[in-house]
Motif scaffolding. Structure first.
Motif, PDB file in Angstrom:
ATOM      1  N   LEU A  27       0.829  -1.208   0.000  1.00 16.60           N
ATOM      2  CA  LEU A  27       0.000   0.000   0.000  1.00 16.60           C
ATOM      3  C   LEU A  27       0.856   1.247   0.000  1.00 16.60           C
ATOM      4  O   LEU A  27       0.592   2.200  -0.738  1.00 16.60           O
ATOM      5  CB  LEU A  27      -0.926  -0.023   1.228  1.00 16.60           C
ATOM      6  N   VAL A  28       1.898   1.242   0.825  1.00 17.13           N
ATOM      7  CA  VAL A  28       2.782   2.420   0.918  1.00 17.13           C
ATOM      8  C   VAL A  28       3.560   2.613  -0.371  1.00 17.13           C
ATOM      9  O   VAL A  28       3.646   3.728  -0.905  1.00 17.13           O
ATOM     10  CB  VAL A  28       3.737   2.262   2.122  1.00 17.13           C
ATOM     11  N   GLU A  29       4.131   1.538  -0.880  1.00  9.80           N
ATOM     12  CA  GLU A  29       4.979   1.653  -2.064  1.00  9.80           C
ATOM     13  C   GLU A  29       4.188   2.041  -3.310  1.00  9.80           C
ATOM     14  O   GLU A  29       4.710   2.703  -4.205  1.00  9.80           O
ATOM     15  CB  GLU A  29       5.719   0.331  -2.309  1.00  9.80           C
ATOM     16  N   ASN A  30       2.917   1.615  -3.394  1.00  8.77           N
ATOM     17  CA  ASN A  30       2.117   1.909  -4.582  1.00  8.77           C
ATOM     18  C   ASN A  30       1.197   3.112  -4.404  1.00  8.77           C
ATOM     19  O   ASN A  30       0.365   3.376  -5.268  1.00  8.77           O
ATOM     20  CB  ASN A  30       1.285   0.679  -4.955  1.00  8.77           C
ATOM     21  N   SER A  31       1.345   3.804  -3.302  1.00  7.87           N
ATOM     22  CA  SER A  31       0.516   4.981  -3.055  1.00  7.87           C
ATOM     23  C   SER A  31       0.899   6.109  -4.019  1.00  7.87           C
ATOM     24  O   SER A  31       2.081   6.312  -4.328  1.00  7.87           O
ATOM     25  CB  SER A  31       0.684   5.456  -1.609  1.00  7.87           C
ATOM     26  N   LEU A  32      -0.107   6.836  -4.501  1.00 14.71           N
ATOM     27  CA  LEU A  32       0.156   7.989  -5.359  1.00 14.71           C
ATOM     28  C   LEU A  32       0.608   9.194  -4.547  1.00 14.71           C
ATOM     29  O   LEU A  32       1.160  10.147  -5.102  1.00 14.71           O
ATOM     30  CB  LEU A  32      -1.105   8.347  -6.149  1.00 14.71           C
ATOM     31  N   ASP A  33       0.372   9.158  -3.233  1.00 15.72           N
ATOM     32  CA  ASP A  33       0.811  10.235  -2.342  1.00 15.72           C
ATOM     33  C   ASP A  33       2.167   9.882  -1.757  1.00 15.72           C
ATOM     34  O   ASP A  33       2.510   8.708  -1.579  1.00 15.72           O
ATOM     35  CB  ASP A  33      -0.187  10.451  -1.203  1.00 15.72           C
ATOM     36  N   THR A  34       2.911  10.912  -1.413  1.00 17.41           N
ATOM     37  CA  THR A  34       4.195  10.693  -0.755  1.00 17.41           C
ATOM     38  C   THR A  34       3.964  10.274   0.686  1.00 17.41           C
ATOM     39  O   THR A  34       3.193  10.899   1.414  1.00 17.41           O
ATOM     40  CB  THR A  34       5.040  11.978  -0.784  1.00 17.41           C
ATOM     41  N   ILE A  35       4.629   9.196   1.105  1.00 14.86           N
ATOM     42  CA  ILE A  35       4.611   8.768   2.498  1.00 14.86           C
ATOM     43  C   ILE A  35       6.067   8.753   2.960  1.00 14.86           C
ATOM     44  O   ILE A  35       6.890   8.014   2.414  1.00 14.86           O
ATOM     45  CB  ILE A  35       3.968   7.391   2.663  1.00 14.86           C
ATOM     46  N   ALA A  36       6.365   9.599   3.924  1.00 15.89           N
ATOM     47  CA  ALA A  36       7.741   9.742   4.398  1.00 15.89           C
ATOM     48  C   ALA A  36       7.778   9.671   5.913  1.00 15.89           C
ATOM     49  O   ALA A  36       6.784   9.957   6.588  1.00 15.89           O
ATOM     50  CB  ALA A  36       8.343  11.070   3.922  1.00 15.89           C
ATOM     51  N   MET A  37       8.939   9.261   6.440  1.00 19.12           N
ATOM     52  CA  MET A  37       9.115   9.185   7.890  1.00 19.12           C
ATOM     53  C   MET A  37      10.387   9.930   8.266  1.00 19.12           C
ATOM     54  O   MET A  37      11.403   9.865   7.556  1.00 19.12           O
ATOM     55  CB  MET A  37       9.171   7.737   8.369  1.00 19.12           C
ATOM     56  N   PHE A  38      10.293  10.643   9.402  1.00 21.26           N
ATOM     57  CA  PHE A  38      11.410  11.459   9.868  1.00 21.26           C
ATOM     58  C   PHE A  38      11.701  11.110  11.324  1.00 21.26           C
ATOM     59  O   PHE A  38      10.792  10.912  12.116  1.00 21.26           O
ATOM     60  CB  PHE A  38      11.062  12.954   9.776  1.00 21.26           C
ATOM     61  N   LYS A  39      12.994  11.044  11.625  1.00 25.97           N
ATOM     62  CA  LYS A  39      13.434  10.827  12.997  1.00 25.97           C
ATOM     63  C   LYS A  39      14.499  11.862  13.321  1.00 25.97           C
ATOM     64  O   LYS A  39      15.508  11.971  12.617  1.00 25.97           O
ATOM     65  CB  LYS A  39      13.972   9.406  13.179  1.00 25.97           C
ATOM     66  N   LYS A  40      14.216  12.645  14.356  1.00 24.65           N
ATOM     67  CA  LYS A  40      15.117  13.747  14.732  1.00 24.65           C
ATOM     68  C   LYS A  40      15.344  14.680  13.548  1.00 24.65           C
ATOM     69  O   LYS A  40      16.486  15.043  13.206  1.00 24.65           O
ATOM     70  CB  LYS A  40      16.448  13.210  15.255  1.00 24.65           C
ATOM     71  N   PRO A  48      16.674   6.850  -3.236  1.00 19.18           N
ATOM     72  CA  PRO A  48      16.308   7.250  -1.864  1.00 19.18           C
ATOM     73  C   PRO A  48      17.435   7.938  -1.118  1.00 19.18           C
ATOM     74  O   PRO A  48      17.192   8.804  -0.270  1.00 19.18           O
ATOM     75  CB  PRO A  48      15.925   5.915  -1.199  1.00 19.18           C
ATOM     76  N   GLU A  49      18.690   7.559  -1.427  1.00 16.09           N
ATOM     77  CA  GLU A  49      19.826   8.126  -0.717  1.00 16.09           C
ATOM     78  C   GLU A  49      19.936   9.639  -0.909  1.00 16.09           C
ATOM     79  O   GLU A  49      20.587  10.326  -0.112  1.00 16.09           O
ATOM     80  CB  GLU A  49      21.135   7.465  -1.183  1.00 16.09           C
ATOM     81  N   GLU A  50      19.330  10.172  -1.971  1.00 15.96           N
ATOM     82  CA  GLU A  50      19.368  11.623  -2.181  1.00 15.96           C
ATOM     83  C   GLU A  50      18.571  12.369  -1.120  1.00 15.96           C
ATOM     84  O   GLU A  50      18.824  13.547  -0.852  1.00 15.96           O
ATOM     85  CB  GLU A  50      18.834  11.966  -3.572  1.00 15.96           C
ATOM     86  N   LEU A  51      17.600  11.689  -0.515  1.00 16.59           N
ATOM     87  CA  LEU A  51      16.784  12.322   0.522  1.00 16.59           C
ATOM     88  C   LEU A  51      17.118  11.802   1.916  1.00 16.59           C
ATOM     89  O   LEU A  51      17.148  12.591   2.869  1.00 16.59           O
ATOM     90  CB  LEU A  51      15.299  12.076   0.236  1.00 16.59           C
ATOM     91  N   LEU A  52      17.355  10.503   2.037  1.00 14.30           N
ATOM     92  CA  LEU A  52      17.559   9.896   3.347  1.00 14.30           C
ATOM     93  C   LEU A  52      18.790  10.475   4.032  1.00 14.30           C
ATOM     94  O   LEU A  52      19.847  10.629   3.434  1.00 14.30           O
ATOM     95  CB  LEU A  52      17.705   8.379   3.223  1.00 14.30           C
ATOM     96  N   GLY A  53      18.610  10.798   5.314  1.00 18.84           N
ATOM     97  CA  GLY A  53      19.704  11.361   6.097  1.00 18.84           C
ATOM     98  C   GLY A  53      19.757  12.875   6.093  1.00 18.84           C
ATOM     99  O   GLY A  53      20.407  13.472   6.953  1.00 18.84           O
ATOM    100  N   LYS A  65      15.319  14.130  10.477  1.00 17.15           N
ATOM    101  CA  LYS A  65      16.021  13.542   9.338  1.00 17.15           C
ATOM    102  C   LYS A  65      15.106  12.568   8.595  1.00 17.15           C
ATOM    103  O   LYS A  65      14.325  11.841   9.204  1.00 17.15           O
ATOM    104  CB  LYS A  65      17.283  12.788   9.801  1.00 17.15           C
ATOM    105  N   TRP A  66      15.234  12.558   7.259  1.00 15.96           N
ATOM    106  CA  TRP A  66      14.490  11.584   6.454  1.00 15.96           C
ATOM    107  C   TRP A  66      15.039  10.185   6.743  1.00 15.96           C
ATOM    108  O   TRP A  66      16.245   9.948   6.654  1.00 15.96           O
ATOM    109  CB  TRP A  66      14.665  11.870   4.966  1.00 15.96           C
ATOM    110  N   VAL A  67      14.150   9.252   7.069  1.00 19.09           N
ATOM    111  CA  VAL A  67      14.576   7.862   7.267  1.00 19.09           C
ATOM    112  C   VAL A  67      13.834   6.911   6.333  1.00 19.09           C
ATOM    113  O   VAL A  67      14.218   5.753   6.192  1.00 19.09           O
ATOM    114  CB  VAL A  67      14.382   7.418   8.732  1.00 19.09           C
ATOM    115  N   PHE A  68      12.748   7.397   5.708  1.00 19.50           N
ATOM    116  CA  PHE A  68      12.025   6.565   4.744  1.00 19.50           C
ATOM    117  C   PHE A  68      11.234   7.461   3.808  1.00 19.50           C
ATOM    118  O   PHE A  68      10.700   8.495   4.209  1.00 19.50           O
ATOM    119  CB  PHE A  68      11.054   5.607   5.436  1.00 19.50           C
ATOM    120  N   VAL A  69      11.173   7.069   2.538  1.00 22.01           N
ATOM    121  CA  VAL A  69      10.320   7.751   1.565  1.00 22.01           C
ATOM    122  C   VAL A  69       9.944   6.738   0.489  1.00 22.01           C
ATOM    123  O   VAL A  69      10.762   5.909   0.078  1.00 22.01           O
ATOM    124  CB  VAL A  69      11.042   8.982   0.958  1.00 22.01           C
ATOM    125  N   ASN A  70       8.699   6.753   0.069  1.00 24.11           N
ATOM    126  CA  ASN A  70       8.251   5.795  -0.946  1.00 24.11           C
ATOM    127  C   ASN A  70       8.550   6.315  -2.355  1.00 24.11           C
ATOM    128  O   ASN A  70       9.101   7.410  -2.542  1.00 24.11           O
ATOM    129  CB  ASN A  70       6.761   5.480  -0.777  1.00 24.11           C
TER     130      ASN A  70
END
Length: 588
Positions: free
Chosen positions: A246-259, A278-283, A261-266
């Motif tokens: 569901l997350v990977e095929n979502s048309l909307d961006t689903i992202a997670m941040f910790k402190k 993904p490495e361009e955004l993660l971290g 920082k980007w830690v996940f983006v679909n």
């Protein structure tokens, strides 16, 4: 006989080892669920893992004692050692749950778990029937060191991904506690008093039922827990897989941040932010993709999320890797990653929608401008036609010029009033806002219009109430609203009657009701109230109520109209109640 005893011992030891491994595997199944992002059963997983591990160690201890042909004593110490092991196992798992929070959590957790297992190995065999205790310190130290090393290695393996790592961790832990139990049999030598209540391997027939029940119940609990955790783990993995799809095929961006920082983006997020990997955004920091003027507001919102848990939907502008500006709508949710607080954001690109809204607004503006132009042309053309006719009469030399001049002056005044009311709507002006007891404003308005009402056989009845009704605004504008509404009521009541004015405090507002006894207004006409140039009067411009609606809206109030044909109309005006301060404020 020798072969039978050896086979019996080997069988018991092998069973003890298998139980240790199965209990360890079941325990890792329980504690592994603590790492799930959406975890509402944390206490269940902790207590379940500790309970299964404690029961497994208890059964293993019985089997080992039988295999070494040592005395089995049924005392309070055995029960206390079980409860102690379960409690400290739970404490060890709690320690392990704080990933990236406690620096040496694996070492601390291994130490606590090793202590609980060692406590059962030694304390569980004590009781009031023991007359003498002898220990071999070398064996005790060796057993504890081997146990600690095995537990530490098993916990490290359990954090590796995959089912194979879990089995390796279970084997390592099971073998470690099994070896420690064998060493403890050499390290602890007990002498029992004569006549103590015990059962040895030679006299197992005397208490075989009790031993069978203990071991059978323990085995049943462990196997049931193993099947249960296997089933739950399978279901949860299935749910995780569906969630991942569901997350990977979502048309909307689903992202997670910790402190921050980007830690996940679909995948949708990569496309939205013009990234290929993904490495361009993660971290990177979340603030690198926000407008500078939004940084403080976003920080404050993220702090508030710790208490509220979620926010949105709300609009937020972002900057992509290529410098494009995105207009988005976001929903923010607090979650956890590796048992640490994290922020999950669902981002929907509304750039196209904003463009369409802009086009729609511009279209509405053109439509309204066209309506206003048509209305102004219509309203001004009538007096202009009259003026043109009178000018032709004057140019022809007709008499009664004085009467013509009065009519022409009246028509010019009408044009001036239309233009003035239009300017009031379109041109922003600076007014001095101040506090007013609105009862005084209404009293002055009633006094002003009372003569006109009497001429129409109308009586104005007022109820202003005993308490001050404070508002904050422009007195002349509020008075203009009252004049417009009461004048409309007077002109509507052609057969006379009464106009009732009622004012009172209503929650945090001042409520003004002006009720007439006119013919009433149809529902279709009520829907058009306040529109420019809409009027039911023969000589009205339709701008009076429009101006009134605008003034009340500028004062953060609202107008509501209720009407019933044949019974009259009620105008209800709500304005914010404000206690007076000292300093007036100028505003635009």
């Amino acid at each position: 006989m020798y072969d039978s005893e050896t086979s019996w011992k080997i069988g018991l030891l092998l069973l003890a080892l298998i139980i240790s491994i199965i209990a360890s595997y079941t325990m890792f199944n329980f504690t592994g669920n603590l790492q799930r992002k959406d975890n509402h059963f944390r206490v269940f997983w902790l207590s379940g893992g500790a309970f299964v591990f404690g029961i497994g160690m208890w059964v293993k201890q019985f089997l080992t004692t039988l295999a070494w042909d040592q005395t089995i004593v049924f005392t309070w110490a055995a029960v206390v050692s079980l409860l102690f092991t379960i409690f400290f196992s739970a404490m060890a798992f709690v320690m392990l749950a704080f990933q990236n929070t406690i620096r040496y959590r694996l070492a601390a957790g291994s130490f606590i778990l090793a202590f609980s297992v060692t406590f059962m190995s030694y304390f569980g065999e004590l009781g009031e029937d023991v007359s003498e205790i002898r220990t071999a310190t070398v064996y005790v130290v060796l057993g504890i060191l081997l146990l600690f090393s095995g537990i530490y290695a098993a916990l490290r393996l359990s954090e590796w991904p995959g089912e194979r790592s879990k089995w390796l961790a279970s084997l390592t832990l099971g073998i470690a506690v099994f070896i420690e139990s064998q060493i403890s049999k050499q390290a602890l030598l007990l002498q029992y008093r004569d006549g103590a209540a015990y059962a040895s391997a030679d006299r197992m027939q005397e208490d075989i039922y009790r031993l069978s029940v203990i071991i059978g119940i323990g085995m049943l609990l462990i196997l049931t827990s193993t099947l249960f955790t296997w089933y739950i783990d399978k279901r949860m993995n299935h749910m995780d897989e569906r969630y991942k799809l569901l997350v990977e095929n979502s048309l909307d961006t689903i992202a997670m941040f910790k402190k921050d920082k980007w830690v996940f983006v679909n995948e949708a997020g990569l496309r939205m932010f013009d990234a290929t990997e993904p490495e361009e955004l993660l971290g990177s920091s979340i603030f690198a993709y926000l407008l500078p003027e939004d940084h403080e507001r976003v920080r404050e919102r993220m702090q508030n999320l710790a208490m509220t848990g979620n926010s949105g939907p709300l609009e937020q502008e972002w900057i992509t890797l290529k410098g494009r500006t995105l207009n988005t709508e976001i929903v923010e949710l607090m979650t956890s990653i590796e048992n640490e607080p994290a922020l999950q954001i669902i981002i929907r690109d509304i750039s196209e929608r904003k463009k369409n809204e802009e086009l729609l607004i511009n279209s509405e503006k053109l439509y309204v401008a066209g309506q206003l132009a048509a209305g102004i042309a219509h309203e001004i053309r009538n007096p202009l036609t009259s003026l043109k006719g009178f000018l032709q009469l004057l140019s022809s030399g007709r008499k009664n010029n004085g009467t013509y001049f009065d009519i022409m002056k009246s028509e010019l005044t009408r044009i001036e009033n239309i233009v003035s009311e239009m300017l009031m709507l379109s041109k922003p002006q600076v007014y001095e806002l101040s506090y007013h007891d609105i009862r005084h404003v209404m009293r002055e308005t009633v006094t002003l219009l009372e003569t006109q009402a009497i001429l129409h056989s109308i009586q104005i009845e007022s109820d202003f109430g005993p308490d001050p009704l404070w508002i904050y605004g422009v007195e002349s504008q509020i008075k203009q609203v009252f004049i417009n509404v009461i004048k409309n009521a007077i002109e509507a009541m052609t057969d006379g009657g009464a106009i009732r004015v009622h004012m009172k405090r209503f929650d945090n507002s001042v409520r003004i009701r002006i009720m007439d006894e006119g013919p009433g207004i149809e529902d279709s006409q009520l829907a058009k109230m306040g529109q420019p140039f809409y009027t039911t009067k023969d000589k009205g411009t339709g701008l009076g109520l429009m101006v009134s609606y605008k003034i009340v809206d500028n004062h953060q109030g609202k107008i509501q109209v209720y009407s019933q044909l044949g019974s009259g109309t009620t105008f209800e005006i709500l304005l914010p109640f404000r206690y007076p301060d000292n300093a007036p404020v100028k505003t635009g």
